[in-house]
Design a protein around this motif. Structure first.
Motif, mmCIF file in Angstrom:
data_model
loop_
_atom_site.group_PDB
_atom_site.id
_atom_site.type_symbol
_atom_site.label_atom_id
_atom_site.label_comp_id
_atom_site.label_asym_id
_atom_site.label_seq_id
_atom_site.Cartn_x
_atom_site.Cartn_y
_atom_site.Cartn_z
ATOM 1 N N HIS A 1 0.823 -1.209 0.000
ATOM 2 C CA HIS A 1 0.000 0.000 0.000
ATOM 3 C C HIS A 1 0.858 1.261 0.000
ATOM 4 C CE1 HIS A 1 -3.982 -1.772 0.475
ATOM 5 N NE2 HIS A 1 -3.473 -2.612 1.351
ATOM 6 N N ASP A 2 2.182 1.087 0.018
ATOM 7 C CA ASP A 2 3.107 2.212 0.141
ATOM 8 C C ASP A 2 3.689 2.562 -1.227
ATOM 9 O OD1 ASP A 2 5.096 4.020 0.696
ATOM 10 O OD2 ASP A 2 6.133 2.776 2.181
ATOM 11 N N PRO A 3 3.246 3.653 -1.845
ATOM 12 C CA PRO A 3 3.762 4.022 -3.169
ATOM 13 C C PRO A 3 5.274 4.240 -3.165
ATOM 14 C CG PRO A 3 1.800 5.310 -2.644
ATOM 15 C CD PRO A 3 2.204 4.601 -1.383
ATOM 16 N N ALA A 4 5.804 4.779 -2.070
ATOM 17 C CA ALA A 4 7.244 5.028 -2.007
ATOM 18 C C ALA A 4 8.012 3.714 -2.030
ATOM 19 C CB ALA A 4 7.588 5.827 -0.755
ATOM 20 N N GLN A 5 7.476 2.703 -1.349
ATOM 21 C CA GLN A 5 8.145 1.408 -1.364
ATOM 22 C C GLN A 5 8.137 0.806 -2.767
ATOM 23 O OE1 GLN A 5 6.437 -2.279 0.632
ATOM 24 N NE2 GLN A 5 8.422 -2.154 1.681
ATOM 25 N N LEU A 6 6.996 0.837 -3.434
ATOM 26 C CA LEU A 6 6.938 0.280 -4.784
ATOM 27 C C LEU A 6 7.860 1.030 -5.730
ATOM 28 C CD1 LEU A 6 3.161 -0.608 -5.253
ATOM 29 C CD2 LEU A 6 5.055 -2.066 -4.519
ATOM 30 N N ALA A 7 8.015 2.339 -5.513
ATOM 31 C CA ALA A 7 8.948 3.106 -6.340
ATOM 32 C C ALA A 7 10.381 2.622 -6.139
ATOM 33 C CB ALA A 7 8.840 4.592 -6.010
ATOM 34 N N ARG A 8 10.695 2.163 -4.920
ATOM 35 C CA ARG A 8 12.056 1.683 -4.629
ATOM 36 C C ARG A 8 12.305 0.288 -5.191
ATOM 37 N NH1 ARG A 8 10.748 3.836 0.531
ATOM 38 N NH2 ARG A 8 10.358 1.740 1.373
ATOM 39 N N VAL A 9 11.322 -0.589 -5.108
ATOM 40 C CA VAL A 9 11.595 -2.008 -5.353
ATOM 41 C C VAL A 9 11.117 -2.512 -6.703
ATOM 42 C CG1 VAL A 9 11.529 -2.481 -2.877
ATOM 43 C CG2 VAL A 9 9.448 -2.839 -4.250
ATOM 44 N N ALA A 10 10.125 -1.869 -7.313
ATOM 45 C CA ALA A 10 9.467 -2.448 -8.484
ATOM 46 C C ALA A 10 9.860 -1.745 -9.774
ATOM 47 C CB ALA A 10 7.949 -2.397 -8.306
ATOM 48 N N ALA A 11 10.160 -2.527 -10.794
ATOM 49 C CA ALA A 11 10.469 -1.968 -12.110
ATOM 50 C C ALA A 11 9.212 -1.686 -12.910
ATOM 51 C CB ALA A 11 11.370 -2.933 -12.880
ATOM 52 N N SER A 12 8.127 -2.379 -12.597
ATOM 53 C CA SER A 12 6.841 -2.162 -13.259
ATOM 54 C C SER A 12 5.746 -2.271 -12.212
ATOM 55 C CB SER A 12 6.614 -3.185 -14.380
ATOM 56 O OG SER A 12 6.666 -4.508 -13.865
ATOM 57 N N ARG A 13 4.569 -1.737 -12.557
ATOM 58 C CA ARG A 13 3.490 -1.709 -11.573
ATOM 59 C C ARG A 13 2.174 -2.075 -12.215
ATOM 60 N NH1 ARG A 13 4.286 3.663 -7.880
ATOM 61 N NH2 ARG A 13 2.211 3.006 -7.240
ATOM 62 N N ALA A 14 1.254 -2.539 -11.352
ATOM 63 C CA ALA A 14 -0.100 -2.848 -11.781
ATOM 64 C C ALA A 14 -1.032 -2.539 -10.621
ATOM 65 C CB ALA A 14 -0.224 -4.312 -12.202
ATOM 66 N N VAL A 15 -2.308 -2.383 -10.935
ATOM 67 C CA VAL A 15 -3.293 -2.063 -9.908
ATOM 68 C C VAL A 15 -4.417 -3.090 -9.983
ATOM 69 C CG1 VAL A 15 -4.541 -0.466 -11.433
ATOM 70 C CG2 VAL A 15 -4.751 -0.235 -8.943
ATOM 71 N N MET A 16 -4.983 -3.432 -8.818
ATOM 72 C CA MET A 16 -6.171 -4.270 -8.737
ATOM 73 C C MET A 16 -7.346 -3.400 -8.343
ATOM 74 S SD MET A 16 -5.391 -7.527 -9.398
ATOM 75 C CE MET A 16 -6.829 -8.380 -8.738
ATOM 76 N N VAL A 17 -8.436 -3.525 -9.090
ATOM 77 C CA VAL A 17 -9.684 -2.828 -8.768
ATOM 78 C C VAL A 17 -10.823 -3.829 -8.920
ATOM 79 C CG1 VAL A 17 -11.236 -0.921 -9.318
ATOM 80 C CG2 VAL A 17 -8.768 -0.618 -9.570
ATOM 81 N N GLN A 18 -11.434 -4.225 -7.794
ATOM 82 C CA GLN A 18 -12.564 -5.150 -7.810
ATOM 83 C C GLN A 18 -12.280 -6.399 -8.651
ATOM 84 O OE1 GLN A 18 -15.602 -4.947 -5.975
ATOM 85 N NE2 GLN A 18 -14.185 -3.567 -4.929
ATOM 86 N N GLY A 19 -11.105 -7.002 -8.398
ATOM 87 C CA GLY A 19 -10.772 -8.251 -9.053
ATOM 88 C C GLY A 19 -10.186 -8.114 -10.445
ATOM 89 N N VAL A 20 -10.029 -6.875 -10.924
ATOM 90 C CA VAL A 20 -9.489 -6.640 -12.267
ATOM 91 C C VAL A 20 -8.030 -6.182 -12.151
ATOM 92 C CG1 VAL A 20 -9.686 -5.316 -14.389
ATOM 93 C CG2 VAL A 20 -11.750 -6.076 -13.198
ATOM 94 N N PHE A 21 -7.150 -6.903 -12.808
ATOM 95 C CA PHE A 21 -5.717 -6.607 -12.823
ATOM 96 C C PHE A 21 -5.398 -5.746 -14.041
ATOM 97 C CE2 PHE A 21 -1.557 -7.665 -14.597
ATOM 98 C CZ PHE A 21 -0.696 -7.588 -13.508
ATOM 99 N N THR A 22 -4.788 -4.576 -13.814
ATOM 100 C CA THR A 22 -4.469 -3.670 -14.908
ATOM 101 C C THR A 22 -3.012 -3.204 -14.800
ATOM 102 O OG1 THR A 22 -6.758 -2.855 -14.926
ATOM 103 C CG2 THR A 22 -5.107 -1.541 -16.094
ATOM 104 N N PRO A 23 -2.155 -3.565 -15.765
ATOM 105 C CA PRO A 23 -0.773 -3.054 -15.761
ATOM 106 C C PRO A 23 -0.767 -1.539 -15.943
ATOM 107 C CG PRO A 23 -1.018 -4.931 -17.222
ATOM 108 C CD PRO A 23 -2.402 -4.494 -16.860
ATOM 109 N N GLU A 24 0.224 -0.901 -15.344
ATOM 110 C CA GLU A 24 0.397 0.533 -15.505
ATOM 111 C C GLU A 24 1.636 0.805 -16.333
ATOM 112 O OE1 GLU A 24 0.615 1.957 -11.476
ATOM 113 O OE2 GLU A 24 -1.551 1.964 -11.240
ATOM 114 N N ASP A 25 1.661 1.953 -17.005
ATOM 115 C CA ASP A 25 2.826 2.326 -17.789
ATOM 116 C C ASP A 25 4.017 2.519 -16.872
ATOM 117 O OD1 ASP A 25 0.853 4.404 -19.996
ATOM 118 O OD2 ASP A 25 1.360 2.276 -20.137
ATOM 119 N N ALA A 26 5.158 2.090 -17.312
ATOM 120 C CA ALA A 26 6.397 2.246 -16.516
ATOM 121 C C ALA A 26 6.749 3.725 -16.391
ATOM 122 C CB ALA A 26 7.534 1.492 -17.186
#
Length: 204
Positions: free
Chosen positions: A179-204
């Motif tokens: 739930h921590d955007p700062a953490q994901l910025a540190r560790v993840a090269a790519s990101r995605a979001v879940m909304v009501q069971g729907v997985f959606t990749p986000e632009d890098a």
């Protein structure tokens, strides 16, 4: 996330009663950051990939289909670190064969911790030890569900570095829920979001 031919983990049209059709792929050394509101399905997606809940679809590890593995074999190779770890034996050391002394030390424990009764562990101690327990199986993919949620800043930084080092050294991959955007910025090269069971990749 890369092409299937190069991928370490491939998920095709995975779905459950709540998770809508989800497809993704991870190359070696990839870390995908996954975020979304509570109840959006992040944990359920990880559990479906780990084959802990009933699901449909196809999952491949290094081109081998999941159904070629037994459940225990799969979960050793595709390790789930839950937000709240489970400890079923009386003592810590009974939960894995090969605990890494170096990792224990890095996380502030001596090897004496293996003789501790699990009932005495705090939530933060359980979280740190659960990482060492999972890495003892040398998984190819790490499914990390809020792995540092109960930790202070210092231990969070140590856990992050241990995980990132593991991905590099073992050419492994991870899906990291936070739930921590700062953490994901540190560790993840790519990101995605879940909304009501729907997985959606986000632009890098």
């Amino acid at each position: 996330m890369g092409k299937d031919a190069k991928a370490l983990l491939v998920v095709k049209n995975l779905r459950t009663g709540f998770i809508k059709q989800t497809s993704l792929s991870l190359e070696k050394q990839d870390c995908l950051g996954l975020h979304g509101e509570s109840g959006s399905g992040k944990t359920l997606l990880l559990r479906a990939i780990a084959d802990l809940d009933v699901n449909d679809g196809e999952v491949y590890l290094e081109n081998a289909p999941r159904n070629h593995f037994t459940g225990p074999q799969w979960r050793r190779k595709v390790g789930l670190l839950p937000a709240e770890s489970h400890w079923w034996n009386d003592r810590v050391g009974e939960h894995a064969r090969h605990w890494s002394p170096a990792l224990l030390s890095a996380l502030g424990f001596s090897e004496k911790v293996l003789n501790w009764e699990t009932g005495r562990l705090s939530s933060g101690e359980k979280q740190r030890l659960a990482l060492v327990r999972m890495l003892a199986n040398q998984p190819r993919v790490l499914l990390l569900d809020e792995p540092t949620a109960n930790l202070d800043t210092g231990n969070t930084q140590i856990m992050e570095q241990i995980i990132l080092d593991y991905l590099q050294e073992h050419r492994a991959a991870a899906i990291w829920v936070s739930h921590d955007p700062a953490q994901l910025a540190r560790v993840a090269a790519s990101r995605a979001v879940m909304v009501q069971g729907v997985f959606t990749p986000e632009d890098a």
